[in-house]
Scaffold this motif. Structure first.
Motif, PDB file in Angstrom:
ATOM      1  N   CYS A  14       0.834  -1.204   0.000  1.00 51.68           N
ATOM      2  CA  CYS A  14       0.000   0.000   0.000  1.00 51.68           C
ATOM      3  C   CYS A  14       0.867   1.253   0.000  1.00 51.68           C
ATOM      4  O   CYS A  14       1.879   1.329   0.706  1.00 51.68           O
ATOM      5  CB  CYS A  14      -0.940   0.028   1.204  1.00 51.68           C
ATOM      6  SG  CYS A  14      -2.035   1.485   1.197  1.00 51.68           S
ATOM      7  N   VAL A  15       0.459   2.236  -0.760  1.00 55.49           N
ATOM      8  CA  VAL A  15       1.203   3.487  -0.872  1.00 55.49           C
ATOM      9  C   VAL A  15       1.346   4.193   0.486  1.00 55.49           C
ATOM     10  O   VAL A  15       2.322   4.892   0.725  1.00 55.49           O
ATOM     11  CB  VAL A  15       0.534   4.399  -1.934  1.00 55.49           C
ATOM     12  CG1 VAL A  15      -0.790   4.936  -1.450  1.00 55.49           C
ATOM     13  CG2 VAL A  15       1.448   5.522  -2.347  1.00 55.49           C
ATOM     14  N   HIS A  36     -13.143  -4.276   3.269  1.00 54.66           N
ATOM     15  CA  HIS A  36     -11.805  -3.942   2.777  1.00 54.66           C
ATOM     16  C   HIS A  36     -11.473  -2.472   3.039  1.00 54.66           C
ATOM     17  O   HIS A  36     -12.348  -1.657   3.310  1.00 54.66           O
ATOM     18  CB  HIS A  36     -11.669  -4.267   1.284  1.00 54.66           C
ATOM     19  CG  HIS A  36     -12.582  -3.493   0.403  1.00 54.66           C
ATOM     20  ND1 HIS A  36     -13.806  -3.959   0.027  1.00 54.66           N
ATOM     21  CD2 HIS A  36     -12.449  -2.272  -0.154  1.00 54.66           C
ATOM     22  CE1 HIS A  36     -14.401  -3.053  -0.725  1.00 54.66           C
ATOM     23  NE2 HIS A  36     -13.607  -2.027  -0.847  1.00 54.66           N
ATOM     24  N   ASP A  38     -10.878   0.768   1.660  1.00 57.28           N
ATOM     25  CA  ASP A  38     -11.130   1.502   0.411  1.00 57.28           C
ATOM     26  C   ASP A  38      -9.992   2.446   0.060  1.00 57.28           C
ATOM     27  O   ASP A  38      -9.877   2.884  -1.082  1.00 57.28           O
ATOM     28  CB  ASP A  38     -12.402   2.346   0.540  1.00 57.28           C
ATOM     29  CG  ASP A  38     -13.645   1.616   0.098  1.00 57.28           C
ATOM     30  OD1 ASP A  38     -13.556   0.445  -0.305  1.00 57.28           O
ATOM     31  OD2 ASP A  38     -14.722   2.227   0.168  1.00 57.28           O
ATOM     32  N   THR A  39      -9.150   2.777   1.008  1.00 61.04           N
ATOM     33  CA  THR A  39      -8.073   3.728   0.785  1.00 61.04           C
ATOM     34  C   THR A  39      -6.839   3.051   0.188  1.00 61.04           C
ATOM     35  O   THR A  39      -5.968   3.711  -0.362  1.00 61.04           O
ATOM     36  CB  THR A  39      -7.723   4.424   2.120  1.00 61.04           C
ATOM     37  OG1 THR A  39      -8.942   4.880   2.705  1.00 61.04           O
ATOM     38  CG2 THR A  39      -6.808   5.617   1.933  1.00 61.04           C
ATOM     39  N   PHE A  40      -6.764   1.729   0.247  1.00 65.29           N
ATOM     40  CA  PHE A  40      -5.617   0.977  -0.270  1.00 65.29           C
ATOM     41  C   PHE A  40      -5.427   1.191  -1.767  1.00 65.29           C
ATOM     42  O   PHE A  40      -6.371   1.136  -2.540  1.00 65.29           O
ATOM     43  CB  PHE A  40      -5.808  -0.524  -0.009  1.00 65.29           C
ATOM     44  CG  PHE A  40      -4.847  -1.383  -0.784  1.00 65.29           C
ATOM     45  CD1 PHE A  40      -3.564  -1.590  -0.315  1.00 65.29           C
ATOM     46  CD2 PHE A  40      -5.219  -1.950  -1.987  1.00 65.29           C
ATOM     47  CE1 PHE A  40      -2.666  -2.370  -1.028  1.00 65.29           C
ATOM     48  CE2 PHE A  40      -4.331  -2.734  -2.707  1.00 65.29           C
ATOM     49  CZ  PHE A  40      -3.059  -2.941  -2.222  1.00 65.29           C
ATOM     50  N   PHE A  41      -4.205   1.489  -2.159  1.00 65.18           N
ATOM     51  CA  PHE A  41      -3.797   1.410  -3.564  1.00 65.18           C
ATOM     52  C   PHE A  41      -2.278   1.362  -3.625  1.00 65.18           C
ATOM     53  O   PHE A  41      -1.599   1.617  -2.633  1.00 65.18           O
ATOM     54  CB  PHE A  41      -4.384   2.545  -4.415  1.00 65.18           C
ATOM     55  CG  PHE A  41      -3.747   3.890  -4.230  1.00 65.18           C
ATOM     56  CD1 PHE A  41      -2.809   4.370  -5.133  1.00 65.18           C
ATOM     57  CD2 PHE A  41      -4.108   4.706  -3.172  1.00 65.18           C
ATOM     58  CE1 PHE A  41      -2.243   5.625  -4.981  1.00 65.18           C
ATOM     59  CE2 PHE A  41      -3.553   5.960  -3.005  1.00 65.18           C
ATOM     60  CZ  PHE A  41      -2.616   6.419  -3.912  1.00 65.18           C
ATOM     61  N   THR A  42      -1.760   0.980  -4.776  1.00 66.20           N
ATOM     62  CA  THR A  42      -0.313   0.901  -4.958  1.00 66.20           C
ATOM     63  C   THR A  42       0.127   1.981  -5.949  1.00 66.20           C
ATOM     64  O   THR A  42      -0.653   2.435  -6.781  1.00 66.20           O
ATOM     65  CB  THR A  42       0.119  -0.484  -5.479  1.00 66.20           C
ATOM     66  OG1 THR A  42      -0.509  -0.725  -6.738  1.00 66.20           O
ATOM     67  CG2 THR A  42      -0.262  -1.575  -4.494  1.00 66.20           C
ATOM     68  N   ALA A  43       1.377   2.379  -5.837  1.00 69.18           N
ATOM     69  CA  ALA A  43       1.974   3.371  -6.727  1.00 69.18           C
ATOM     70  C   ALA A  43       3.488   3.172  -6.684  1.00 69.18           C
ATOM     71  O   ALA A  43       4.006   2.511  -5.772  1.00 69.18           O
ATOM     72  CB  ALA A  43       1.598   4.788  -6.289  1.00 69.18           C
ATOM     73  N   SER A  85      -7.202  -9.054  -0.570  1.00 74.23           N
ATOM     74  CA  SER A  85      -7.331  -7.599  -0.520  1.00 74.23           C
ATOM     75  C   SER A  85      -6.894  -7.103   0.849  1.00 74.23           C
ATOM     76  O   SER A  85      -6.631  -7.887   1.757  1.00 74.23           O
ATOM     77  CB  SER A  85      -8.775  -7.178  -0.815  1.00 74.23           C
ATOM     78  OG  SER A  85      -9.640  -7.628   0.190  1.00 74.23           O
TER      79      SER A  85
END
Length: 94
Positions: A14-15, A36, A38-43, A85
């Motif tokens: 996670c970013v 889950h 909802d704030t999770f994302f990759t970068a 997730s």
């Protein structure tokens, strides 16, 4: 009312994750069917403020025992990998 802290995040890609701590200002948990993050994302690079300690801003899991009017009432939550997730591991259905 104070927002509950994200006391641990074990989702390394996670970013916002740095050394098992979430550095988003606040996260949102869930959709009506799944707890889950909802704030999770990759970068390609990390984000969030290194000084920030994340809190739960909203929870969409109306069936969670800690949810009152879509606000989390737990003292703190843990986020980890479940069902492929980033999930709120503190989620507990009534």
């Amino acid at each position: 009312m104070e927002m509950p802290a994200v006391t641990e995040c074990a989702v390394e890609p996670c970013v916002y994750n740095r050394e098992h701590a979430c550095h988003a200002l606040a996260i949102t948990v869930g959709d009506p069917l799944h707890a889950h993050c909802d704030t999770f994302f990759t970068a390609p690079r990390k984000g969030g403020s290194p000084e920030a300690a994340a809190h739960v801003g909203a929870c969409k899991m109306s069936d969670c025992r800690y949810n009152t009017d879509f606000e989390c009432q737990a003292t703190g939550i843990s986020v980890g990998a479940r069902h492929d997730s980033a999930d709120c591991l503190t989620y507990s259905p009534r």
